[in-house]
Design a protein around this motif. Structure first.
Motif, PDB file in Angstrom:
ATOM      1  N   THR A   1       0.888  -1.152   0.000  1.00 45.93           N
ATOM      2  CA  THR A   1       0.000   0.000   0.000  1.00 45.93           C
ATOM      3  C   THR A   1       0.934   1.212   0.000  1.00 45.93           C
ATOM      4  O   THR A   1       2.153   1.059   0.032  1.00 45.93           O
ATOM      5  CB  THR A   1      -0.925   0.048   1.235  1.00 45.93           C
TER       6      THR A   1
ATOM      7  N   THR B   1       1.482   3.081   2.415  1.00 47.54           N
ATOM      8  CA  THR B   1       2.114   3.216   3.738  1.00 47.54           C
ATOM      9  C   THR B   1       3.161   2.130   3.943  1.00 47.54           C
ATOM     10  O   THR B   1       4.353   2.407   3.968  1.00 47.54           O
ATOM     11  CB  THR B   1       1.060   3.162   4.856  1.00 47.54           C
TER      12      THR B   1
ATOM     13  N   TYR C   1       3.681  -2.554   3.542  1.00 41.82           N
ATOM     14  CA  TYR C   1       3.070  -3.768   2.980  1.00 41.82           C
ATOM     15  C   TYR C   1       2.020  -4.296   3.955  1.00 41.82           C
ATOM     16  O   TYR C   1       2.241  -4.317   5.169  1.00 41.82           O
ATOM     17  CB  TYR C   1       4.124  -4.847   2.715  1.00 41.82           C
TER      18      TYR C   1
ATOM     19  N   ARG D   1       0.052 -13.451  16.157  1.00 38.40           N
ATOM     20  CA  ARG D   1      -0.456 -12.483  17.136  1.00 38.40           C
ATOM     21  C   ARG D   1      -0.931 -13.243  18.355  1.00 38.40           C
ATOM     22  O   ARG D   1      -1.744 -14.148  18.226  1.00 38.40           O
ATOM     23  CB  ARG D   1      -1.630 -11.694  16.558  1.00 38.40           C
TER      24      ARG D   1
ATOM     25  N   HIS E   1      -9.735  -2.815   4.073  1.00 39.49           N
ATOM     26  CA  HIS E   1      -9.360  -1.980   2.935  1.00 39.49           C
ATOM     27  C   HIS E   1     -10.448  -2.078   1.877  1.00 39.49           C
ATOM     28  O   HIS E   1     -10.854  -3.189   1.502  1.00 39.49           O
ATOM     29  CB  HIS E   1      -8.010  -2.436   2.370  1.00 39.49           C
TER      30      HIS E   1
ATOM     31  N   THR F   1     -17.586  -1.561  16.239  1.00 38.52           N
ATOM     32  CA  THR F   1     -16.935  -0.549  15.408  1.00 38.52           C
ATOM     33  C   THR F   1     -15.947  -1.254  14.488  1.00 38.52           C
ATOM     34  O   THR F   1     -15.587  -2.409  14.716  1.00 38.52           O
ATOM     35  CB  THR F   1     -16.166   0.454  16.276  1.00 38.52           C
TER      36      THR F   1
ATOM     37  N   ARG G   1     -10.148   1.836   5.477  1.00 37.26           N
ATOM     38  CA  ARG G   1      -9.442   2.843   4.695  1.00 37.26           C
ATOM     39  C   ARG G   1      -9.408   2.470   3.224  1.00 37.26           C
ATOM     40  O   ARG G   1      -9.583   1.301   2.862  1.00 37.26           O
ATOM     41  CB  ARG G   1      -8.037   3.096   5.240  1.00 37.26           C
TER      42      ARG G   1
ATOM     43  N   ALA H   1      -6.130  -6.091   6.137  1.00 42.37           N
ATOM     44  CA  ALA H   1      -4.675  -6.151   5.959  1.00 42.37           C
ATOM     45  C   ALA H   1      -3.974  -5.435   7.096  1.00 42.37           C
ATOM     46  O   ALA H   1      -3.873  -4.213   7.105  1.00 42.37           O
ATOM     47  CB  ALA H   1      -4.263  -5.542   4.621  1.00 42.37           C
TER      48      ALA H   1
ATOM     49  N   SER I   1      -0.843   4.143   8.388  1.00 37.79           N
ATOM     50  CA  SER I   1      -1.843   5.197   8.247  1.00 37.79           C
ATOM     51  C   SER I   1      -2.157   5.848   9.596  1.00 37.79           C
ATOM     52  O   SER I   1      -2.005   5.231  10.647  1.00 37.79           O
ATOM     53  CB  SER I   1      -3.134   4.604   7.654  1.00 37.79           C
TER      54      SER I   1
ATOM     55  N   LEU J   1      -6.231   8.302  17.169  1.00 38.11           N
ATOM     56  CA  LEU J   1      -5.851   7.080  17.892  1.00 38.11           C
ATOM     57  C   LEU J   1      -4.413   6.688  17.607  1.00 38.11           C
ATOM     58  O   LEU J   1      -3.757   6.094  18.442  1.00 38.11           O
ATOM     59  CB  LEU J   1      -6.762   5.915  17.510  1.00 38.11           C
ATOM     60  N   ARG J   2      -3.949   6.956  16.385  1.00 40.35           N
ATOM     61  CA  ARG J   2      -2.572   6.604  16.020  1.00 40.35           C
ATOM     62  C   ARG J   2      -2.050   7.638  15.039  1.00 40.35           C
ATOM     63  O   ARG J   2      -2.604   7.791  13.958  1.00 40.35           O
ATOM     64  CB  ARG J   2      -2.531   5.206  15.366  1.00 40.35           C
TER      65      ARG J   2
ATOM     66  N   THR K   1      -7.590   2.511  22.155  1.00 37.85           N
ATOM     67  CA  THR K   1      -7.827   1.180  21.615  1.00 37.85           C
ATOM     68  C   THR K   1      -7.337   0.104  22.570  1.00 37.85           C
ATOM     69  O   THR K   1      -7.762  -1.018  22.503  1.00 37.85           O
ATOM     70  CB  THR K   1      -7.097   0.980  20.275  1.00 37.85           C
ATOM     71  N   ARG K   2      -6.427   0.440  23.448  1.00 36.71           N
ATOM     72  CA  ARG K   2      -5.844  -0.566  24.327  1.00 36.71           C
ATOM     73  C   ARG K   2      -5.634  -0.035  25.722  1.00 36.71           C
ATOM     74  O   ARG K   2      -4.501   0.249  26.110  1.00 36.71           O
ATOM     75  CB  ARG K   2      -4.460  -0.969  23.798  1.00 36.71           C
TER      76      ARG K   2
HETATM   77  O1  TXA Z   1      -1.048   1.746   7.031  1.00 34.77           O
HETATM   78  C1  TXA Z   1      -1.734   0.914   7.585  1.00 34.77           C
HETATM   79  O2  TXA Z   1      -2.722   1.213   8.293  1.00 34.77           O
HETATM   80  C2  TXA Z   1      -1.373  -0.554   7.397  1.00 34.77           C
HETATM   81  C3  TXA Z   1      -1.570  -0.872   5.912  1.00 34.77           C
HETATM   82  C4  TXA Z   1      -1.267  -2.305   5.574  1.00 34.77           C
HETATM   83  O3  TXA Z   1      -2.891  -0.553   5.548  1.00 34.77           O
HETATM   84  N1  TXA Z   1      -2.118  -1.420   8.235  1.00 34.77           N
HETATM   85  C5  TXA Z   1      -1.935  -1.461   9.590  1.00 34.77           C
HETATM   86  O4  TXA Z   1      -2.725  -2.402  10.277  1.00 34.77           O
HETATM   87  O5  TXA Z   1      -1.157  -0.759  10.190  1.00 34.77           O
HETATM   88  P1  TXA Z   1      -2.415  -2.919  11.764  1.00 34.77           P
HETATM   89  O6  TXA Z   1      -3.292  -4.141  11.947  1.00 34.77           O
HETATM   90  O7  TXA Z   1      -0.964  -3.134  11.931  1.00 34.77           O
HETATM   91  O8  TXA Z   1      -2.972  -1.801  12.680  1.00 34.77           O
HETATM   92  C6  TXA Z   1      -4.362  -1.699  12.897  1.00 34.77           C
HETATM   93  C7  TXA Z   1      -4.651  -0.756  14.034  1.00 34.77           C
HETATM   94  C8  TXA Z   1      -4.438  -1.414  15.377  1.00 34.77           C
HETATM   95  O9  TXA Z   1      -3.714  -0.551  16.221  1.00 34.77           O
HETATM   96  C9  TXA Z   1      -5.860  -1.600  15.891  1.00 34.77           C
HETATM   97  O10 TXA Z   1      -5.937  -1.573  17.282  1.00 34.77           O
HETATM   98  C10 TXA Z   1      -6.596  -0.434  15.249  1.00 34.77           C
HETATM   99  O11 TXA Z   1      -6.011  -0.383  13.964  1.00 34.77           O
HETATM  100  N2  TXA Z   1      -8.029  -0.730  15.098  1.00 34.77           N
HETATM  101  C11 TXA Z   1      -8.631  -1.559  14.225  1.00 34.77           C
HETATM  102  N3  TXA Z   1      -9.954  -1.626  14.431  1.00 34.77           N
HETATM  103  C12 TXA Z   1     -10.223  -0.801  15.443  1.00 34.77           C
HETATM  104  C13 TXA Z   1     -11.411  -0.429  16.138  1.00 34.77           C
HETATM  105  N4  TXA Z   1     -12.603  -0.926  15.824  1.00 34.77           N
HETATM  106  N5  TXA Z   1     -11.307   0.464  17.150  1.00 34.77           N
HETATM  107  C14 TXA Z   1     -10.108   0.985  17.477  1.00 34.77           C
HETATM  108  N6  TXA Z   1      -8.938   0.660  16.876  1.00 34.77           N
HETATM  109  C15 TXA Z   1      -8.992  -0.216  15.871  1.00 34.77           C
END
Ligand code: TXA
Ligand code: MG
Length: 329
Positions: free
Chosen positions: A34, A36, A38, A59, A68, A119, A123, A143, A183, A195-196, A220-221
């Motif tokens: 992507t 950002t 992979y 995990r 996505h 929720t 993206r 992803a 992202s 959140l991030r 989120t945590r």
């Molecule tokens: O750039 C990115 O976002 C990449 C590319 C591959 O798209 N993906 C990514 O996914 O960073 P991941 O799984 O590493 O991070 C997902 C984050 C986690 O911190 C998770 O807690 C948060 O998204 N998240 C997902 N669903 C959520 C929800 N319903 N409420 C709060 N946080 C959520």
């Protein structure tokens, strides 16, 4: 764990993108670039594929994943956008912005992908390869970053191969990712909350919304056992019905969450029984976990009794989520 797979690496082109769509449709795991980092993709609507994804990343817990979508219209069929969310999506999609929104009533994304929450994170990525795969596949793709849990996010196909070879089916090599950090995640439930921090600067978002963003990294945590502050997101799925773990017998009026071939528990008078995996397969059990819990929660039982579940493979994450769900009340 399952026998190692042969992980193929293909250069991004029309043929490899068609192959990526076929592998996703068959429930396989495909890493792709992507803008950002992979991502490790799986069919968002296929609970078993999502369970395999958690297993491949090793995990220890089911963190909710980002779905996505190929465009805003597709995303709007999955999640409910309020006015500010729509404004952000129109300003920044495709791009490195993830929105956390209420799941739509008819959302087809698997419960495991959102870790049972109401929720979801969604993206629209800004990368030709990601977009072409989403278009060819025709369904949403979850992803997470394509690294082993605890490792840094990969920005090149070689990083993905080093971390996940033997655990995933296919890597589409589209060269280094331009942004290089994940992202930016904004929750748009009521007032927007950061959140991030990530690839889209906070200032750009504040400029569009014409307001300052609150930053709540722990939303989120929250620390284990810490109460949720008002406005904070529920971090874990929590049933209304009390959960009893590692039960050997079920009281009349209780519901049973079983596991394995011959549930070796006394279940006379159980109000409802659902089995996570009659054949004792932890990947199948993970895929069923949150939907079975929801169904038992709706059964009007005095408690949900959960049989012991082995702790190997995905069993560790299943037991982690069950323990949190039991502690949440
Ligand atoms: O750039 C990115 O976002 C990449 C590319 C591959 O798209 N993906 C990514 O996914 O960073 P991941 O799984 O590493 O991070 C997902 C984050 C986690 O911190 C998770 O807690 C948060 O998204 N998240 C997902 N669903 C959520 C929800 N319903 N409420 C709060 N946080 C959520
Ligand atoms: Mg990550």
């Amino acid at each position: 764990m399952a026998a190692p797979l042969t992980t193929r690496v293909l250069k991004a082109d029309a043929a490899s993108i068609a192959e990526a769509a076929r592998v996703l449709a068959a429930g396989g795991l495909v890493a792709f670039p992507t803008e950002t980092v992979y991502g490790l993709g799986a069919d968002a609507t296929n609970g078993r594929a999502v369970a395999r994804l958690y297993a491949a990343k090793r995990r220890p817990a089911f963190n909710p994943l980002i779905t996505h979508a190929v465009d805003l219209k597709t995303a709007q069929a999955l999640a409910r956008f309020n006015a500010k969310a729509t404004r952000l999506a129109k300003a920044f999609w495709p791009g490195p912005l993830t929105l956390v929104l209420p799941k739509a009533a008819k959302c087809r994304v698997a419960d495991l992908a959102t870790a049972g929450l109401d929720t979801m994170a969604v993206r629209v990525p800004d990368h030709n390869v990601a977009r072409d795969i989403l278009a060819a596949f025709g369904k949403p793709v979850v992803a997470p970053s394509a690294n082993r849990s605890g490792h840094v996010s990969p920005t090149r196909a070689e990083h993905v191969l080093a971390d996940l070879a033997g655990g995933i089916d296919l890597i589409i090599d589209g060269g280094p990712t331009p942004v290089g950090v994940e992202s930016t995640i904004i929750a748009c439930l009521d007032e927007p909350v950061l959140l991030r921090p990530g690839g889209l600067p906070r200032g750009a978002i504040e400029g569009v919304l014409k307001q300052k963003l609150a930053y709540s990294p722990s939303a989120t945590r929250p620390a284990q056992g810490a109460p949720l502050a008002p406005g904070m997101l529920a971090a874990h799925y929590a049933p209304r019905t009390r959960l009893k773990l590692n039960v050997r017998h079920v009281e009349p009026g209780e519901a049973l969450l079983a596991f394995g071939r011959k549930p070796a528990v006394e279940a006379n008078g159980a109000r409802k029984i659902l089995n996570l995996s009659p054949r004792g397969d932890l990947i199948e059990a993970a895929a069923n976990l949150f939907s079975h819990l929801r169904a038992l929660d709706a059964a009007g039982a005095s408690a949900i009794a959960v049989m012991p579940i082995p702790g190997d493979g995905l069993g560790e994450a299943i037991n982690d989520r069950l323990a949190r769900a039991a502690a949440a009340r």
